[in-house]
Every structure is written in C-alpha cells, then in structure tokens.
Design a protein around this motif. Structure first.
Motif, PDB file in Angstrom:
ATOM      1  N   GLU A 118       0.822  -1.119  -0.007  1.00 20.65           N
ATOM      2  CA  GLU A 118      -0.023   0.117  -0.067  1.00 20.65           C
ATOM      3  C   GLU A 118       0.556   1.228   0.079  1.00 20.65           C
ATOM      4  O   GLU A 118       0.305   2.338  -0.371  1.00 20.65           O
ATOM      5  N   GLU A 128      -5.847  -5.741   0.504  1.00 20.95           N
ATOM      6  CA  GLU A 128      -6.741  -5.617   1.785  1.00 20.95           C
ATOM      7  C   GLU A 128      -7.988  -6.753   1.334  1.00 20.95           C
ATOM      8  O   GLU A 128      -8.289  -7.668   2.377  1.00 20.95           O
ATOM      9  N   ASP A 159      -2.519  -1.368   8.678  1.00 25.94           N
ATOM     10  CA  ASP A 159      -4.082  -1.208   8.444  1.00 25.94           C
ATOM     11  C   ASP A 159      -4.632  -0.172   9.804  1.00 25.94           C
ATOM     12  O   ASP A 159      -4.540  -0.916  10.713  1.00 25.94           O
ATOM     13  N   GLY A 160      -5.499   0.578   9.384  1.00 25.01           N
ATOM     14  CA  GLY A 160      -6.287   1.293  10.543  1.00 25.01           C
ATOM     15  C   GLY A 160      -5.275   2.256  11.254  1.00 25.01           C
ATOM     16  O   GLY A 160      -5.424   2.712  12.292  1.00 25.01           O
ATOM     17  N   ASP A 210      -0.326  -4.849   3.114  1.00 24.99           N
ATOM     18  CA  ASP A 210      -1.198  -3.579   3.824  1.00 24.99           C
ATOM     19  C   ASP A 210      -0.203  -3.466   5.407  1.00 24.99           C
ATOM     20  O   ASP A 210      -0.710  -4.088   6.005  1.00 24.99           O
ATOM     21  N   ARG A 217      -8.600  -1.578  -0.812  1.00 27.78           N
ATOM     22  CA  ARG A 217      -7.801  -2.160  -1.778  1.00 27.78           C
ATOM     23  C   ARG A 217      -7.737  -3.533  -2.109  1.00 27.78           C
ATOM     24  O   ARG A 217      -8.211  -4.136  -0.974  1.00 27.78           O
TER      25      ARG A 217
HETATM   26 MN    MN Z   1      -5.887  -0.722   5.182  1.00 30.82          MN
END
Ligand code: MN
Ligand code: AHG
Ligand code: MN
Length: 331
Positions: free
Chosen positions: A93, A278, A117-118, A114, A274
C-alpha cells in the motif's frame, strides 16, 4: 501454566503435510512474516515513548496521509521479504510500484501487503493490523510479475492478518481452514489459540462508517434500514461496531458473526479499500471460515483487476447478512 503449546511454525508444517499441493517453502515465507509482525507489535507498544506517533507529511499512492508507523511497518516487511530469497516481488500500500525483490528461479512468490491497517487508530492507542496476501508464481523469477498477478497466473495461496490489540493475534489460511495464534511475548512465539475458526451463520453486529450514510446508494441505505428495523420485524437485534481498522472489524466479524461493509460513496465511487492487499486476503480468510465476501454483485475472489492498487467495494461476513445485502442491492 501455558494452555496452548502448539507453535505457529509447528502447526504450519502439519498443515503443509496435509495439503501436499502446497509448496513447502511457504513455511519459510511465513517465518519471515511472523518475524515482521513481532517487530511491528514491539514498535507499536513503545511508539509513544520513542517518537514514532504522528504524520510524516506525505501521501501514499492511494492518497492517504502517511504516518510514521506506516513507513516503519513498510520497511520492516520489505526487510523480512528481502531476506527470504523466495519472493520475486512485493506490492505494498505504501509504494506506488511493484518492487522487484529477487529474480532467481527459487523466487516463486509475490507478496502483497498492507503493512499497517487502520493507521488513524495509531495515535489513540486503538487496534491496528497488517494484511498479507501470498501469491504463487509457478515459474520463478522476476519476469512479467505484474501481468502474472493481474491476469490470475499467480493465484493467492495464503492469506494472513495480524491484529495488534490488547494481544497480538496472527490469523491465516492456506486454503484448508482458518487458524489463529496469539503472541506469547515472553516466549516470542505465536501459539495456537483459535483452532479451525468457523464464522457463525448469522450474527448480531454490523460494521460500516455510518457517517457516510447520506452518501450511499439508496439500495445500500435500504439494507441498513432493514438491518435496523424494530426487532419484531426481523430475526435478531443488531448492534453497530466500527473501529476504523478493517482488520479489527473483520476479526470481530469472523469470531462473532455479522457483516463488515465499505460500500462505494460519493468520495469513493469505486469503494475505498484496495483489492490486492486488503479485500482479497481478508475475503479468502472469511470464505475459508464459512463466510461470504462480495462487492455487492460478484464474489471478491472472482474479481479481475488491472492495477496493483485497484479499489473495490466490499461486504463480508456471515452468510445470512451478506446474502441479505446482495438481495437488497438486487431489488
Ligand atoms: Mn488498510
Ligand atoms: P489504511 O490505514 O491501511 O489506509 O486502511 C484504513 C481502511 C480500513 O482499515 C478501515 O476500515 C477504513 O479504511 C476506514 O475508513 P473510514 O475512515 O473512511 O471509515
Ligand atoms: Mn495501511
């Protein structure tokens, strides 16, 4: 007294024996992924003390503001992936282009990650995660990596997510069930804690950013209207849970049932999330646990794509709620 004594590595070797079509070298790739996860977990725990919180002041290829931990986690995964010698290419990412890692014949995997994430949760000590799709390229080397990935010539053979919450949990599938492991920090080992995870056939939770309700298609709004009707008009009562980290919301959905949705909205007409690193890996895990994953009309695993950062709408979770979502969109 440790109740769970099966390590991730031992479990994976047993799994690979039971699924002879799976390449044995996957165990080495997993060992590198678990190492990266432990380093990210350690950095998360002390980030506020070592100046690792906050933004770096630049954006990634899909327009997100990058945080220091996004960059840190990306570098950790690059290092882990480079070390194995088995990985031909890396999609992240945080990088606009696919990175070529190795062109030797043994390099038969493409990893899509990724790393963090978050990331909006990082500065408030909320749960975050990493998502990893491992794609197998039968002919090794670095030729036509991107076209192999987008044409389906390099299918996904394993999917992993790591959730960094009160504990660090590593969940994976190699296409033969879903297994979860919790990091024992003293031992430095992931130990089996969630054996053969099965998602409940229906659940009591839904996860979506309801702040965008007015920006959704009326059919999506209709689904949420159905879901939140007074109890006498439906089978069960639903509660909203949305953390802002897909890994954490999907983890809850996987264990307790229900649905996670990120539909298209006015700002994100193709969806925000994505596909490659993801939606596809998390869908593989949810489907392996008996759930469903759709963009509204088509299974996520049947979607084709042109770009490594392709976006998609997504709804995944228990069969009952995902089928209701598809029904509402079809009406
Ligand atoms: Mn993510
Ligand atoms: P990332 O931090 O990797 O960019 O992912 C964030 C994603 C996903 O984890 C989460 O569910 C969603 O974006 C949250 O988006 P909204 O703030 O628009 O709800
Ligand atoms: Mn991220």
């Amino acid at each position: 007294m440790i109740q769970h004594s099966k390590t991730l590595n031992r479990h994976l070797l047993d799994q690979l024996r039971l699924t002879p079509h799976m390449p044995g070298s996957l165990a080495t790739v997993f060992a590198q992924m678990t190492f990266a996860a432990k380093i990210v977990a350690r950095e998360m725990r002390r980030a506020a003390l070592v100046g690792e919180l906050g933004l770096v002041g630049q954006q990634n290829s899909t327009g997100d503001d990058q945080k220091k931990l996004d960059i840190f986690a990306n570098e950790v995964f690059i290092d882990a992936i480079t070390d194995s010698g088995l990985i031909a290419g890396l999609v992240s990412e945080e990088m606009a282009e696919m990175q070529i890692i190795s062109d030797t014949p043994e390099a038969r995997y493409i990893v899509a990650v990724d790393p963090f994430d978050g990331s909006s949760n990082a500065d408030v000590n909320g749960a975050v995660g990493s998502i990893i799709g491992i794609y197998h390229k039968p002919d090794g080397g670095s030729a036509h990596l991107e076209s192999d990935l987008t044409s389906g010539a390099a299918p996904m053979v394993a999917a992993i997510y790591v959730m960094y919450g009160p504990s660090t949990v590593f969940v994976y599938t190699c296409g033969a069930g879903v297994y979860g492991f919790t990091l024992d920090h003293d031992l430095g080992e992931f130990l089996l804690s969630h054996n053969n995870i099965r998602i409940p056939p229906h659940g009591h939770y839904y996860s979506a950013n309801m702040g965008y309700l007015q920006d959704w298609n009326p059919k999506v709004q209709y689904f949420f209207q159905k879901l939140t009707e007074p109890t006498e008009q439906r089978e069960s009562r639903y509660s909203l849970r949305y953390s802002g980290a897909m890994v954490a919301d999907v983890h809850r959905t996987l264990l307790e049932g229900g649905i996670y949705i990120y539909p298209p909205d006015k700002k994100h007409p193709k969806g925000k999330l994505r596909l490659l690193y993801e939606c596809a890996p998390l869908s593989f895990i949810v489907e392996q646990a008996g759930g469903l994953a759709t963009n509204g009309t088509t299974r996520i695993s049947h979607l084709t794509y042109n770009s490594i950062h392709e976006l998609t709408a997504i709804a995944l979770g228990s069969p009952a709620e995902v089928k209701l979502y598809e029904k509402c969109l079809a009406e």
